[in-house]
Write a protein that holds these residues in place. Structure first.
Motif, PDB file in Angstrom:
ATOM      1  N   VAL A 158       0.831  -1.202   0.000  1.00  0.00           N
ATOM      2  CA  VAL A 158       0.000   0.000   0.000  1.00  0.00           C
ATOM      3  C   VAL A 158       0.867   1.254   0.000  1.00  0.00           C
TER       4      VAL A 158
ATOM      5  N   PHE B 267      -7.879  -3.158  -5.189  1.00  0.00           N
ATOM      6  CA  PHE B 267      -6.886  -3.073  -4.115  1.00  0.00           C
ATOM      7  C   PHE B 267      -5.606  -2.383  -4.590  1.00  0.00           C
TER       8      PHE B 267
ATOM      9  N   PRO C  27      -5.054   2.709  -3.166  1.00  0.00           N
ATOM     10  CA  PRO C  27      -3.930   3.510  -2.655  1.00  0.00           C
ATOM     11  C   PRO C  27      -3.368   4.460  -3.723  1.00  0.00           C
TER      12      PRO C  27
ATOM     13  N   LEU D 238      -9.853   0.300   2.652  1.00  0.00           N
ATOM     14  CA  LEU D 238      -8.499  -0.174   2.988  1.00  0.00           C
ATOM     15  C   LEU D 238      -8.373  -0.460   4.481  1.00  0.00           C
TER      16      LEU D 238
ATOM     17  N   LEU E 237     -14.288  -0.401  -1.623  1.00  0.00           N
ATOM     18  CA  LEU E 237     -13.433   0.037  -2.734  1.00  0.00           C
ATOM     19  C   LEU E 237     -14.248   0.099  -4.022  1.00  0.00           C
TER      20      LEU E 237
END
Lengths: 282, 127
Positions: free
Chosen positions: A5, A231, A235, B26, B73
């Motif tokens: 991340v 995922f 970030p 996250l 997400l």
């Protein structure tokens, strides 16, 4: 998780800062960084970049619209071609990836990077903006506007012409955006500046308005085909938003020739690396 | 009402809401050490199973009630894609208020292109 991340966040921040300082979209930095440095498959790098492009466009546009630098009419009229182009480009990308021809994308991306290096070298040399006479498209599409110029403290009136040429270039910009997962802001600026004779400040902010809409048009095909990794994306997007905020808020003064020069060299290296990867040398 | 201002605020809210969903997602993934039975290590591998190909609206909504970080997400991505679409839609209204009919039509064409891109093309591309 933490390392992964943080790495993505860092790449996002750098891409955001570079994007804000150079006026380039973050995508031209993001995709080579993700694919060359982190070895992420290029379709996922492109998918992440496409969504990140929407974020930077919408984030920065909320400020630009207030400045009245963005010409929404001109931007919207050109979006007809960019959205159609983006659909074509994204379908072509889906076709290429489904046949495992990623190397085509690497080479195409590298060439686009190298062309944008040539473009920024030419822009260095030209000092005065182009002035074109108004034509029939100026009147028909109301390609006029004005903005307040902070440095000269004057209201600058402007007009654009050769709408058809601009629209054609936007079609190509749309295809590139959908195919490579970038905003193709450089080509959009070129279309409005060189083809239509609009002032640089207006082209930059109007292009920024347009890249979000263009990227949204390409994104659904990437989404359904599974080229977006949430995922990986999250970030990166958070990073790029932080970076572009930092870049536009605090680092505005750094927009010097030297900084542009460094960016140009980075693009040159990234462009060569991408081509080499594509032809299987690197 | 200044339409440009409304558009500007809409964009900002969209971006902030999206970023917030991603941060929440996250955090949930970190706390739960994964999402929906997929461990973090697998999320990092970027396989087909962790891509948007596995998306469905109903499983996203039910996943969110179970605090599945991955589904937050997804929501963040959907909000982000929706912001420019909403912006174009609001521009149709803005041009209508201005009685600028040529640009009302142009903006409707762009909006139609977006709807085709979002809802029709992906179905064709899948086949």
């Amino acid at each position: 998780m933490l390392l992964y991340v943080v790495e993505l966040l860092g790449i996002g921040i750098v891409a955001g800062i570079v994007g804000a300082l150079s006026g380039l979209g973050g995508g031209v930095i993001l995709i080579p960084a993700l694919s060359l440095l982190m070895n992420i498959p290029i379709e996922y790098a492109a998918g992440a970049s496409l969504i990140a492009t929407i974020a930077t466009s919408s984030g920065a546009a909320s400020a630009y619209v207030k400045d009245k630098l963005t010409n929404i009419r001109i931007g919207m009229s050109l979006e007809i071609a960019t959205t159609l182009g983006a659909i074509v480009g994204a379908l072509a990308a889906a076709y290429i990836y489904s046949r495992s021809l990623e190397k085509v994308v690497f080479v195409a991306f590298g060439i686009v990077l190298l062309l944008s290096v040539i473009h920024s070298v030419i822009v260095y040399k030209r000092k005065k903006p182009l002035r074109l006479k108004s034509d029939s498209s100026t009147k028909l599409f109301q390609l006029k506007g004005s903005y307040y110029d902070k440095s000269s403290k004057k209201i600058v009136k402007y007009h654009g012409s050769r709408w058809w040429l601009g629209e054609g270039i936007m079609g190509i910009a749309g295809i590139m955006s959908g195919f490579l997962g970038i905003g193709s802001g450089t080509l959009k600026v070129l279309g409005m500046d060189w083809a239509m004779g609009l002032p640089m400040k207006v082209t930059t902010s109007t292009s920024n308005f347009m890249i979000g809409v263009t990227a949204a048009a390409g994104s659904a095909i990437y989404f359904v085909a599974g080229y977006i990794q949430p995922f990986l994306l999250a970030p990166t997007v958070i990073g790029i938003l932080m970076g572009s905020y930092l870049g536009s808020k605090f680092l505005e003064k750094m927009r010097t020739r030297e900084v542009r020069m460094i960016f140009t060299i980075i693009l040159l290296i990234a462009g060569i690396e991408m081509v080499l990867r594509g032809i299987g040398v690197a | 009402m200044d339409m440009n201002n409304t558009i500007s605020i809409t964009l900002r809210i969209g971006v902030i809401a999206s970023a917030l969903c991603m941060v929440i997602g996250l955090i949930f993934i970190a706390v739960n050490n994964g999402a929906g039975g997929i461990a973090i290590q697998q999320l990092e591998l970027n396989t087909k199973a962790t891509s948007t190909a596995s998306f469905s609206l109903s499983s996203m909504l039910s996943g969110m009630t179970q605090l599945n970080g991955f589904d937050f997400l997804f929501l963040g991505i959907l909000i982000l894609v929706a912001t420019p679409v909403l912006r174009v839609f609001l521009s149709i209204l803005a041009f209508t208020f201005e009685r600028n009919w040529l640009y009302t039509v142009i903006t409707i064409i762009v909006f139609a292109n977006l709807l085709i891109a979002l809802f029709i093309m992906p179905g064709l591309a899948a086949h």
